[in-house]
Every structure is written in C-alpha cells, then in structure tokens.
Scaffold this motif. Structure first.
Motif, PDB file in Angstrom:
ATOM      1  N   HIS A 168     -21.076 -14.393  -9.796  1.00  0.00           N
ATOM      2  CA  HIS A 168     -21.121 -13.087 -10.464  1.00  0.00           C
ATOM      3  C   HIS A 168     -20.381 -13.130 -11.794  1.00  0.00           C
ATOM      4  CE1 HIS A 168     -20.476  -8.824 -11.317  1.00  0.00           C
ATOM      5  NE2 HIS A 168     -19.178  -9.081 -11.362  1.00  0.00           N
ATOM      6  N   TRP A 169     -19.171 -13.742 -11.797  1.00  0.00           N
ATOM      7  CA  TRP A 169     -18.380 -13.762 -13.028  1.00  0.00           C
ATOM      8  C   TRP A 169     -18.953 -14.720 -14.064  1.00  0.00           C
ATOM      9  CZ3 TRP A 169     -15.471 -10.213 -14.851  1.00  0.00           C
ATOM     10  CH2 TRP A 169     -14.866  -9.298 -13.987  1.00  0.00           C
ATOM     11  N   ILE A 170     -19.555 -15.809 -13.616  1.00  0.00           N
ATOM     12  CA  ILE A 170     -20.213 -16.709 -14.564  1.00  0.00           C
ATOM     13  C   ILE A 170     -21.387 -15.988 -15.226  1.00  0.00           C
ATOM     14  CG2 ILE A 170     -21.591 -18.810 -14.776  1.00  0.00           C
ATOM     15  CD1 ILE A 170     -19.852 -20.034 -12.579  1.00  0.00           C
ATOM     16  N   SER A 171     -22.175 -15.295 -14.410  1.00  0.00           N
ATOM     17  CA  SER A 171     -23.317 -14.559 -14.953  1.00  0.00           C
ATOM     18  C   SER A 171     -22.862 -13.452 -15.889  1.00  0.00           C
ATOM     19  CB  SER A 171     -24.153 -13.967 -13.807  1.00  0.00           C
ATOM     20  OG  SER A 171     -24.648 -14.981 -12.959  1.00  0.00           O
ATOM     21  N   ARG A 172     -21.797 -12.779 -15.523  1.00  0.00           N
ATOM     22  CA  ARG A 172     -21.296 -11.690 -16.359  1.00  0.00           C
ATOM     23  C   ARG A 172     -20.730 -12.225 -17.672  1.00  0.00           C
ATOM     24  NH1 ARG A 172     -17.295  -6.745 -14.440  1.00  0.00           N
ATOM     25  NH2 ARG A 172     -17.491  -5.526 -16.353  1.00  0.00           N
ATOM     26  N   TRP A 173     -20.048 -13.365 -17.605  1.00  0.00           N
ATOM     27  CA  TRP A 173     -19.490 -13.979 -18.807  1.00  0.00           C
ATOM     28  C   TRP A 173     -20.587 -14.333 -19.809  1.00  0.00           C
ATOM     29  CZ3 TRP A 173     -20.026 -19.197 -20.464  1.00  0.00           C
ATOM     30  CH2 TRP A 173     -19.179 -19.577 -21.511  1.00  0.00           C
ATOM     31  N   GLU A 174     -21.759 -14.676 -19.322  1.00  0.00           N
ATOM     32  CA  GLU A 174     -22.870 -15.045 -20.194  1.00  0.00           C
ATOM     33  C   GLU A 174     -23.517 -13.836 -20.866  1.00  0.00           C
ATOM     34  OE1 GLU A 174     -25.298 -17.127 -17.386  1.00  0.00           O
ATOM     35  OE2 GLU A 174     -24.409 -19.082 -17.873  1.00  0.00           O
ATOM     36  N   GLU A 175     -23.247 -12.641 -20.367  1.00  0.00           N
ATOM     37  CA  GLU A 175     -23.828 -11.430 -20.935  1.00  0.00           C
ATOM     38  C   GLU A 175     -23.038 -10.979 -22.160  1.00  0.00           C
ATOM     39  OE1 GLU A 175     -23.582  -8.668 -17.760  1.00  0.00           O
ATOM     40  OE2 GLU A 175     -25.152  -9.624 -16.551  1.00  0.00           O
ATOM     41  N   PRO A 176     -23.639 -10.180 -23.043  1.00  0.00           N
ATOM     42  CA  PRO A 176     -22.892  -9.612 -24.174  1.00  0.00           C
ATOM     43  C   PRO A 176     -21.695  -8.796 -23.673  1.00  0.00           C
ATOM     44  CG  PRO A 176     -25.244  -9.316 -24.490  1.00  0.00           C
ATOM     45  CD  PRO A 176     -25.078  -9.831 -23.095  1.00  0.00           C
ATOM     46  N   GLY A 178     -19.377  -9.894 -21.878  1.00  0.00           N
ATOM     47  CA  GLY A 178     -18.891 -10.414 -20.604  1.00  0.00           C
ATOM     48  C   GLY A 178     -17.587 -11.173 -20.713  1.00  0.00           C
ATOM     49  N   ALA A 179     -17.370 -11.865 -21.830  1.00  0.00           N
ATOM     50  CA  ALA A 179     -16.127 -12.608 -22.018  1.00  0.00           C
ATOM     51  C   ALA A 179     -14.936 -11.652 -22.027  1.00  0.00           C
ATOM     52  CB  ALA A 179     -16.184 -13.410 -23.307  1.00  0.00           C
ATOM     53  N   LYS A 180     -15.114 -10.493 -22.659  1.00  0.00           N
ATOM     54  CA  LYS A 180     -14.045  -9.500 -22.703  1.00  0.00           C
ATOM     55  C   LYS A 180     -13.737  -8.985 -21.302  1.00  0.00           C
ATOM     56  CE  LYS A 180     -12.743  -5.135 -24.937  1.00  0.00           C
ATOM     57  NZ  LYS A 180     -13.167  -4.074 -25.897  1.00  0.00           N
ATOM     58  N   ALA A 181     -14.774  -8.780 -20.500  1.00  0.00           N
ATOM     59  CA  ALA A 181     -14.572  -8.300 -19.132  1.00  0.00           C
ATOM     60  C   ALA A 181     -13.816  -9.333 -18.300  1.00  0.00           C
ATOM     61  CB  ALA A 181     -15.916  -7.974 -18.491  1.00  0.00           C
ATOM     62  N   LEU A 182     -14.153 -10.615 -18.469  1.00  0.00           N
ATOM     63  CA  LEU A 182     -13.458 -11.665 -17.727  1.00  0.00           C
ATOM     64  C   LEU A 182     -11.998 -11.731 -18.156  1.00  0.00           C
ATOM     65  CD1 LEU A 182     -13.401 -14.039 -15.783  1.00  0.00           C
ATOM     66  CD2 LEU A 182     -14.238 -15.505 -17.634  1.00  0.00           C
ATOM     67  N   HIS A 183     -11.743 -11.635 -19.459  1.00  0.00           N
ATOM     68  CA  HIS A 183     -10.365 -11.621 -19.949  1.00  0.00           C
ATOM     69  C   HIS A 183      -9.578 -10.483 -19.310  1.00  0.00           C
ATOM     70  CE1 HIS A 183      -9.469 -14.477 -23.287  1.00  0.00           C
ATOM     71  NE2 HIS A 183     -10.785 -14.665 -23.234  1.00  0.00           N
ATOM     72  N   SER A 184     -10.159  -9.310 -19.281  1.00  0.00           N
ATOM     73  CA  SER A 184      -9.476  -8.139 -18.742  1.00  0.00           C
ATOM     74  C   SER A 184      -9.143  -8.319 -17.269  1.00  0.00           C
ATOM     75  CB  SER A 184     -10.349  -6.894 -18.951  1.00  0.00           C
ATOM     76  OG  SER A 184      -9.738  -5.755 -18.397  1.00  0.00           O
ATOM     77  N   GLU A 185     -10.103  -8.830 -16.509  1.00  0.00           N
ATOM     78  CA  GLU A 185      -9.878  -9.038 -15.072  1.00  0.00           C
ATOM     79  C   GLU A 185      -8.809 -10.108 -14.840  1.00  0.00           C
ATOM     80  OE1 GLU A 185     -11.179  -8.093 -10.993  1.00  0.00           O
ATOM     81  OE2 GLU A 185     -11.491  -7.148 -12.951  1.00  0.00           O
TER      82      GLU A 185
END
Length: 234
Positions: A168-176, A178-185
């Motif tokens: 899920h997080w790999i897929s989300r990171w690939e989205e526009p 998504g990198a910001k969301a991973l950083h926040s989490e």
C-alpha cells in the motif's frame, strides 16, 4: 504452521533452518527474479523476510522503500496487536516495540552510483519473537514481540499484513503527493528526532530528514547530511 498468503504482485519463497532470507533474496535478485518476491523464514525465535524490488528511479530516491517497509510494519502490527503496544522506527533501520529494540530493517542494492537506477533493491526485515534468554532485565533496551503483550500475534499473519501494508505504501509513494504522505507517516514514528544521536561516526542533534530521508545531523555550527544509501550493505 499456516502458509502465508501474499497480495497481488507479490509471491512467497519459504526457507527453513538457519537460511537467511536477506542473503537468499540478494542471490535471486542477482539472477534476475521477478520484483515482488518475498523470501521468508518463520522460525521459533525469529521471523525474517526480504522483499525484492526493481526500482524505476535512482537509488537515492528508491531508498524510500526502506522507510515504506518500516511504516508498513507499524501499520501491520498496529492492526494485530493490542492498542497499547507502541512501535517506533530508528533512522538506521532498528525497530522498537514499547521503547526497546526488537528487530531491524536492512537494505542492499546492485553496485553503482546513487544517481543511477539500480537493477534491483532488496529490503530485509527481522523481528525477534522470543527473548534470547530468561534474564531479560539484563538487557532492558532489547525485547521480543511475545514479551510485549503480543502472544496472540502469529508470525504468518504478521508477515501477510506486513506485505499488504508495505505494498500500500509503495503504491501510494508512487502517486502524486505520495512521498509527502510517507514522510508524514514516518515522522510520526521515528525515534530520537530532536535528540542527540550517534550515526555514521558522527554525533549530533537529529534535526530531521531531507526529501530522500537523508539524516540531518547538527554538530555545533555544522549540519551534516547522511544519505540513506549509507545504510546499504555490501
């Protein structure tokens, strides 16, 4: 023991005995296995797994998969363990449960510049299930999953959940965005941010990370940038 079921785009390869999934995954990556292979060994005292990836970005950016795997683990254990069980992640890959070290993440990639797209990247994951000895009070900074109120968490279920949440997080990171969301989490889980730490032969205040999860370490008037690629194993 129940055979784990993996999400689409992933496949499992079980090991036994003393075989190390991280080493086997690296060997298979060198031979050109498909991305999404999960090599695992669910022992009595230790569970270990390694995920083979084939990045489409430079190694420096692709190393974000290591924090993604860490966040995936926290999400997975959070869904299976009692709510009072806390998971934190160290920048160097160590996994802490209820404040004590319980496991680690590690990474390896094909040799090359961090500005080049690697042919493969392997992220490994290890978690102690039972303490190494009965005198746990002698090592208060080390623990094991089943010593922290998680006796009902079964290794195959945790492995399945880890792969699902990591995907899920790999897929989300690939989205526009998504990198910001991973950083926040990840920032909500990181251990010792703002504190003095020792890393890469340097000691200083852990200020945070850059866009590629490189550590910003302030030593007096100097702020050092330690790239996440420094953690790659040879």
């Amino acid at each position: 023991m129940t055979t784990p079921t993996f999400p689409p785009l992933m496949s499992g390869y079980a090991l036994s005995g003393q075989e190390d999934p991280f080493e086997v995954a690296r060997q298979k990556a060198v031979l050109g296995c498909d991305a999404g292979l999960v090599v695992y060994n669910l022992g009595h005292d230790l569970m270990a797994a390694a995920l083979v990836l084939t990045p489409e970005v430079a190694l420096q950016q692709a190393m974000a998969m290591m924090p993604a795997c860490g966040v995936g683990f926290q999400n997975a254990l959070g869904a299976l363990a009692p709510p009072e069980v806390a998971v934190h992640l160290e920048w160097n890959g160590a996994i802490r449960i209820n404040g004590a070290r319980c496991g680690r993440l590690r990474a390896a990639a094909v040799e090359g510049s961090q500005d080049q797209i690697p042919d493969w990247l392997v992220v490994g994951f290890e978690l102690r299930l039972w303490p190494a000895g009965e005198e746990t009070g002698l090592t208060p900074d080390d623990t094991a999953l089943y010593a922290e109120g998680c006796a009902d968490v079964k290794a195959p279920e945790l492995l399945e959940a880890w792969t699902r949440h990591t995907l899920h997080w790999i897929s989300r990171w690939e989205e526009p965005g998504g990198a910001k969301a991973l950083h926040s989490e990840w920032r909500g889980l990181v251990h010792d941010m703002g504190e003095e730490v020792h890393q890469g032969g340097k000691t200083g205040q852990f200020l945070g990370v850059d866009e590629d999860f490189g550590m910003l370490l302030r030593d007096g008037p100097t702020t050092h940038l330690l790239p996440l690629t420094d953690l790659l194993e040879e």
